[in-house]
Design a protein around this motif. Structure first.
Motif, mmCIF file in Angstrom:
data_model
loop_
_atom_site.group_PDB
_atom_site.id
_atom_site.type_symbol
_atom_site.label_atom_id
_atom_site.label_comp_id
_atom_site.label_asym_id
_atom_site.label_seq_id
_atom_site.Cartn_x
_atom_site.Cartn_y
_atom_site.Cartn_z
ATOM 1 N N GLN A 51 -11.545 75.199 -96.442
ATOM 2 C CA GLN A 51 -10.484 75.848 -96.529
ATOM 3 C C GLN A 51 -10.197 75.345 -97.170
ATOM 4 N N HIS A 52 -10.487 74.058 -98.361
ATOM 5 C CA HIS A 52 -8.891 73.781 -99.104
ATOM 6 C C HIS A 52 -8.656 74.613 -99.796
ATOM 7 N N ALA A 53 -7.534 74.197 -100.358
ATOM 8 C CA ALA A 53 -6.965 74.743 -101.776
ATOM 9 C C ALA A 53 -7.200 74.464 -103.170
ATOM 10 N N ASN A 54 -7.784 72.405 -102.716
ATOM 11 C CA ASN A 54 -8.197 72.068 -104.294
ATOM 12 C C ASN A 54 -10.048 72.573 -104.308
ATOM 13 N N CYS A 55 -9.667 73.240 -105.308
ATOM 14 C CA CYS A 55 -11.602 73.068 -105.703
ATOM 15 C C CYS A 55 -11.846 72.311 -105.840
ATOM 16 N N ALA A 56 -11.764 70.707 -105.984
ATOM 17 C CA ALA A 56 -12.322 69.737 -106.230
ATOM 18 C C ALA A 56 -12.977 69.128 -105.054
ATOM 19 N N VAL A 57 -11.755 69.626 -103.971
ATOM 20 C CA VAL A 57 -12.218 69.109 -102.536
ATOM 21 C C VAL A 57 -12.924 70.005 -101.688
ATOM 22 N N VAL A 58 -12.828 71.697 -102.319
ATOM 23 C CA VAL A 58 -14.288 72.549 -101.756
ATOM 24 C C VAL A 58 -15.586 71.716 -102.186
ATOM 25 N N LEU A 59 -15.852 72.261 -103.598
ATOM 26 C CA LEU A 59 -16.691 71.187 -104.036
ATOM 27 C C LEU A 59 -17.712 69.909 -104.239
#
Length: 897
Positions: free
Chosen positions: A250-258
C-alpha cells in the motif's frame, strides 16, 4: 548556500587568493564565514584554492554549524591532493565527534567517511567506534554508513577493528532508521566482499520485519532487498514473512511496492496452500495497477517488471487487462510495453475486447506502433486456437483498408498463422493475392511467396504470380531470392508442366551463375541435384511436413526468468538481463597472511600466502532502482569485460584483439587442434576454453590453408551441461590464403542447458561464406568455472569438511599425474582458482588441502596425497554436488599433469 549567496561567484579583483587569505584569518566571525563561502564558490567553479588549505582548516574551530559544514566540504574536496595537511584536521574531527551537539557529531563522522586518505583512516577508527555506540540514533545511523565507506577504502582495517560485528549489533537497535542503515551498509559490504558477511538468520529476520513498519521509504527498500535474499525454512515461515510484508504493497513509493512484490513472489514458491497463493495474487494486483497511473518513465519501469511477473504468474493480472489498454497520449515506449503485456494476458475470455483494441491501434498514425499492433493480432491467433478465426477476420478487414504497411504486416503474420494451423484458413488466399502489386518490403514479399509456393496446387495462376516476382530476381534481397527459389521448386514438384519447367530453369540459372551469395548458391545446387537425380526424393525433402510453430509470447528461459524476478526493482528487471552481464564490481581481495608453508606439529595444518585475485568479478546484485552503485575497478587491475559487447568497442573492433597465430600472445601455449585441415578442406581450427578476469572465453584460432580468402566466420554451440553459449559475435578478419588469426570469444554460461547427467561434451558448429558448416567436439574443463573467491579460511574448511556426510566424499587415483615441486603445483592450481589452504606430512607423502568453488557457491574441498617426484597422485574431494565429481576428477587430472 542560500539564493542571495550568488554574489560570491562574481569576483573580478586581482590578487584574489591573498585577499581571501587575509579574510579567512580575520578576527571577525562574519568576515571569516563570508571568506569560506567565497572559497567554496571559487572551488565550485573550478578554481584551485588548495593553497588556502591551512587557513580554511583554522576556521573549523567554530560552533557555527553552517560554517563547519562549508569547511568540511572544502576538506573533502582537497584532502586527497593535500594528505599531509589533511592530518591537521584530524584533531578537530576527533573533538567534533565528541561534541555535545549530535548534529556536529554526525557531521564529523559523515565527513570522515568521505575523506579517502589512507594516512587519516587509522585516526578515524576510535571516533567511529564511539559513534557506533552513541546515545543519539541520528549519529548511529550516520556511523553505520561510514563503516561501508571505510570498508571501501580499507577492508582489512574494518575487519580488524571489529566494525562488522558492531554493524551486526546495530541490526538489533531499537531505532528503525539505524537498523535500515546498518542493513544498507552490510549489503553494500557483502557486494564487494568475497566472504559471507551478512547472513540473515531467523533471529535477525524478526528484527528486520519489525523495523520495516517504522523506517523511511528508502530504509524499507534496503530492508526488503536484503530480506529477498533470505530463503524461508518452510511454508509456515514463508507465510509469516509474506503476511508481515504485504502491508508495504500500500506504500506510496514505487520502489517499496516493487521490493515487496519481489519478496512475495519469491516466498510464494514455498507456500503450498492454494488459497493463500490465490489471496496473495489478488492483493498484488491493485498496487501493480496503481503504478501505471504514475508518470511515463515510472510506468515504463513498472511495465518492464510486470512483463516478468505475468510470465511467472499470469493469474495476478488476468482480470486487469483493461489497465494495459493504450491511451492516445502514452509515449511510444509505454505503448509498446503495454502491447507485449496484453499479448501475454490475452485469453479466450477477453480476446474480443483485446482484438477491438488492436484493431483500433492499427489505424493510428505511428507506423511502428501500427505494425506492432498488427503483429500482436497474429501472435494472439497463434497463442489461442479458438480465437484464431476471429483474428483472421480482423486481419482481413485491415487488409481491405489498403494501407500499404498494414497490408504487409498482415501478410507476414498470416504466413505464421498458416504454419500454426495447416489446411484450415486457406480460403483467404485469394484475398491476399489481390495485394501482390503493393508489396515492397522484403519480409512481406518473402511471406507472400512462401504462401504461393506452399499452396501452389490450390492457386490456379500460381505460376503467373511467381513469374511476376521472377522478373526482378537479381535485384531482390537475399531473403526474397531464397523464398522464390524454394517456392518455384515447390510449384514445379506440384505442377510439373511446361510453364514451371521454364521457370525453374531460369531460377536455378540465376541462383547459381548470376549470384555471389553462398547461401542461395548452395541451396540452388542442392535442389538442382535432387531434381536431376531423384525427383521423388526431392518431393520428400521439399514438400515434407513442417513442424508446427508455437506461441512465442513467453520467451524467457525459466531459470533466467527466476533470476530476473529475484532482481525485481533493479536495472536487471528493466534490461531483462542478469546483473553480471552489465555490472562488474571489484571484490575485496582475500587477506594475505605472511606465514610461509610450514609444518605445524599441533594441528598438522599450515597456512599459505593467499592467492588472492584483484580482478573484477561480476556481482549478483544491482542497487535499488534509485541508485545503482557501479564501482570502478581498483587501479592496476583490468576491468572485467562487460558480458554484452560494448557498442563503441564493437564499432572500433577493439573487443576481440586479433593475435596472429604465427606470433602467439606471450605465454599463450599452442591450442589443441579440433578441426584438422584434412577434414576442413584446408581450414584448420584450434581452440580451448579459458578463464580470464572472472570471465570464460573461447580461445580460438583459424588457419587458412586453402587457395582463396575465407570470411564471414560465425560460430554456434549446441546445448550443453553448463549452458555455455557465445556472448557476442565472432570477430575474425577475412583470412588471406596461408594466414591465420586468433581471437578470444566471450562466453556466457547457463543460457542453453541440456538435460540429463552432467558431461563435458561441447559440440561446436563453425561456418564461413566459402565452405560448408564444420562440426567438431571439444571438452568443457570444469576448472574454467572455478570462481576467483574460492579460497576458504582454515577453520571454515574444517567445519565444511565435517558438516558434509561421508557419502559425499570421493577418491580417485590419478596415475598420470606427478608433483615435481609443491610450490610450483600450488602456484599452477591457484592460477586456475584452486586455492591452497594447508599441508601436512604423512610419512614420505605430502598431503595438500585445497578449496575451489563454482558459481552459485558450490564448494569443492580437496585433499591431494603424493610423494614429490613420484608418478601417481591420490585425489579426494568432498562436495555437496555429487553429480559434478567425475568432471571434477577430469579437471584435476589436467591440472596436475
Amino acid at each position: 548556500m542560500s539564493g542571495h549567496d550568488s554574489k560570491y561567484f562574481s569576483t573580478t579583483k586581482k590578487g584574489e587568493i591573498p585577499e581571501l587569505k587575509e579574510e579567512l584569518n580575520s578576527q571577525y566571525k562574519d568576515k571569516r564565514k563570508d571568506a569560506v563561502k567565497k572559497v567554496i564558490a571559487a572551488m565550485t567553479v573550478g578554481k584551485d584554492v588548495s593553497s588556502l588549505f591551512t587557513d580554511v582548516v583554522n576556521c573549523m574551530q567554530t560552533e557555527n554549524l553552517e560554517l563547519k559544514k562549508l569547511v568540511y566540504l572544502y576538506l573533502i574536496n582537497y584532502a586527497k591532493s593535500q594528505p599531509d595537511l589533511a592530518i591537521l584536521a584530524v584533531n578537530t574531527f576527533v573533538k567534533d565527534s565528541q561534541d555535545p551537539n549530535p548534529l556536529i557529531r554526525a557531521l564529523a563522522v559523515r565527513t570522515m567517511g568521505c575523506i579517502r586518505v589512507d594516512k587519516i583512516t587509522e585516526y578515524l577508527c576510535d571516533p567511529l567506534q564511539r559513534c557506533l555506540k552513541d546515545d543519539d540514533p541520528y549519529v548511529r545511523k550516520t556511523a553505520a554508513i561510514c563503516v561501508a565507506k571505510l570498508y571501501d577504502i580499507n577492508a582489512e582495517l574494518v575487519e580488524d577493528r571489529g566494525f562488522l560485528e558492531a554493524l551486526k549489533d546495530l541490526i538489533s537497535d531499537n531505532n528503525p532508521m539505524v537498523v535500515a542503515n546498518a542493513v544498507a551498509a552490510l549489503a553494500e559490504i557483502q557486494d564487494s566482499s568475497v566472504r559471507p558477511v551478512f547472513e540473515i538468520t531467523s533471529h535477525t529476520l524478526s528484527k528486520l520485519l519489525t523495523a520495516l513498519n517504522e523506517c523511511t521509504e528508502w530504509g524499507q527498500v534496503f530492508i526488503l532487498d536484503s530480506l529477498s535474499r533470505y530463503k524461508a525454512a518452510d511454508a509456515r515461515e514463508a507465510e509469516n514473512i509474506v503476511e508481515r510484508v504485504t502491508p508495504r504493497l500500500q506504500h506510496a513509493n514505487c520502489a517499496v511496492v516493487l521490493s515487496a512484490v519481489k519478496i512475495i513472489l519469491l516466498q510464494m514458491e514455498l507456500i503450498t496452500s492454494t488459497d493463500v497463493v490465490r489471496n496473495l495474487c489478488k492483493k498484488m494486483a491493485p498496487p501493480l495497477v496503481t503504478l501505471l497511473s504514475a508518470e511515463p518513465e515510472i510506468q515504463y519501469v513498472a511495465l518492464r517488471n510486470i512483463n516478468l511477473i505475468v510470465q511467472k504468474r499470469p493469474t495476478i493480472l488476468a482480470h486487469e487487462i483493461k489497465v494495459f489498454f493504450c491511451k492516445y497520449n502514452d509515449p511510444i515506449y509505454v505503448k509498446m510495453e503495454k502491447l507485449e503485456i496484453m499479448i501475454k494476458l490475452a485469453s479466450d475470455r477477453n480476446i474480443d475486447q483485446v482484438l477491438l483494441e488492436f484493431k483500433e491501434y492499427a489505424t493510428e498514425v505511428d507506423v511502428d506502433f501500427v505494425r506492432k499492433a498488427v503483429r500482436a493480432i497474429g501472435r494472439c491467433a497463434i497463442k489461442l486456437e479458438r480465437a484464431a478465426e476471429r483474428c483472421i477476420s480482423v486481419l482481413l478487414e485491415l487488409i481491405k483498408i489498403k494501407v500499404n504497411y498494414v497490408v504487409q504486416e498482415a501478410i507476414i503474420v498470416i504466413k505464421d498463422i498458416f504454419r500454426r494451423y495447416p489446411n484450415t484458413y486457406e480460403s483467404i488466399i485469394a484475398t491476399l493475392c489481390e495485394s501482390l502489386d503493393t508489396l515492397d518490403e522484403p519480409e512481406a514479399k518473402a511471406s507472400m511467396i512462401w504462401i504461393i509456393g506452399e499452396y501452389a496446387e490450390r492457386i490456379d495462376n500460381a505460376d503467373e504470380l511467381l513469374e511476376s516476382f521472377l522478373e526482378t530476381f537479381p535485384e531482390e534481397p537475399a531473403l526474397v531470392q531464397l523464398q522464390l527459389l524454394t517456392a518455384t521448386v515447390k510449384l514445379f514438384l506440384k505442377k510439373p508442366t511446361e510453364g514451371p519447367q521454364q521457370m525453374i530453369q531460369a531460377v536455378l540459372n540465376n541462383a547459381t551463375v548470376e549470384t555471389d551469395n553462398p547461401d542461395l548458391r548452395d541451396r540452388a545446387y542442392i535442389y538442382w541435384r535432387l531434381l536431376s537425380t531423384d525427383p521423388e526424393a526431392a518431393k520428400d525433402v521439399v514438400l515434407a511436413e513442417k513442424p508446427v510453430i508455437s506461441d512465442d509470447s513467453n520467451q524467457l528461459d525459466s531459470s533466467l526468468l527466476d533470476e530476473l524476478l529475484a532482481n525485481i526493482s533493479t536495472l536487471s528487471s528493466v534490461y531483462h538481463k542478469p546483473p553480471e552481464s552489465f555490472v562488474s564490481r571489484v571484490k575485496a581481495a582475500p587477506r594475505a597472511d605472511d606465514e610461509e608453508f610450514a609444518d605445524t606439529a599441533e594441528t598438522g595444518y599450515s597456512e599459505s600466502p593467499s592467492q588472492g585475485v584483484d580482478g573484477a568479478s561480476p556481482s549478483s546484485s544491482v542497487g535499488t532502482s534509485s541508485n545503482v552503485p557501479v564501482k570502478q575497478p581498483a587501479a592496476g587491475s583490468p576491468p572485467a569485460p562487460a558480458a554484452m559487447p560494448d557498442l563503441l568497442g564493437d564499432l572500433m573492433g577493439m573487443d576481440n584483439a586479433i593475435v596472429p597465430v604465427d606470433e602467439p600472445a606471450p605465454s599463450s601455449p599452442p591450442l589443441p587442434i579440433l578441426l584438422p585441415s584434412t577434414t576442413g578442406q584446408g581450414l584448420q581450427i584450434s581452440a580451448q576454453l579459458t578463464r580470464r578476469d572472472g570471465q570464460i572465453y573461447y580461445d580460438i584460432s583459424f588457419e587458412n590453408g586453402t587457395q582463396g580468402v575465407l570470411d564471414g566466420f560465425m560460430i554456434q554451440f549446441n546445448k550443453n551441461t553448463f549452458g555455455l553459449a557465445a556472448g557476442e559475435a565472432l570477430k575474425v578478419p577475412p583470412l588471406q590464403p596461408g594466414t591465420s588469426a586468433r581471437t578470444l570469444l566471450q562466453m556466457v554460461p547457463f543460457q542453453n542447458i541440456s538435460p540429463g547427467a552432467p558431461n563435458s561434451l561441447l559440440q561446436v558448429a563453425v561456418k564461413n561464406n566459402q565452405q560448408p558448416v564444420w562440426y567438431f567436439n571439444d571438452k568443457i574443463p570444469l576448472h574454467v568455472f572455478f570462481v576467483e573467491d574460492g579460497k576458504m579460511e582454515r577453520a571454515s574448511f574444517l567445519e565444511a569438511w565435517k558438516s558434509l556426510p561421508d557419502d559425499h566424499e570421493f577418491t580417485k587415483e590419478l596415475p598420470g599425474s606427478v608433483i615435481s615441486s609443491i610450490d610450483a603445483t600450488v602456484e599452477r592450481l591457484a592460477a586456475s582458482n584452486v586455492f591452497f589452504i594447508a599441508k601436512r606430512k604423512n610419512g614420505n607423502m605430502d598431503v595438500l588441502y585445497l578449496s575451489a568453488k563454482m558459481p552459485r557457491g558450490i564448494p569443492f574441498l580437496i585433499e591431494i596425497t603424493a610423494a614429490v617426484g613420484v608418478p601417481g597422485v591420490k585425489c579426494a574431494v568432498k562436495t555437496p554436488n555429487k553429480e559434478m565429481v567425475p568432471l571434477f576428477f577430469e579437471a584435476m587430472e589436467v591440472l596436475t599433469k
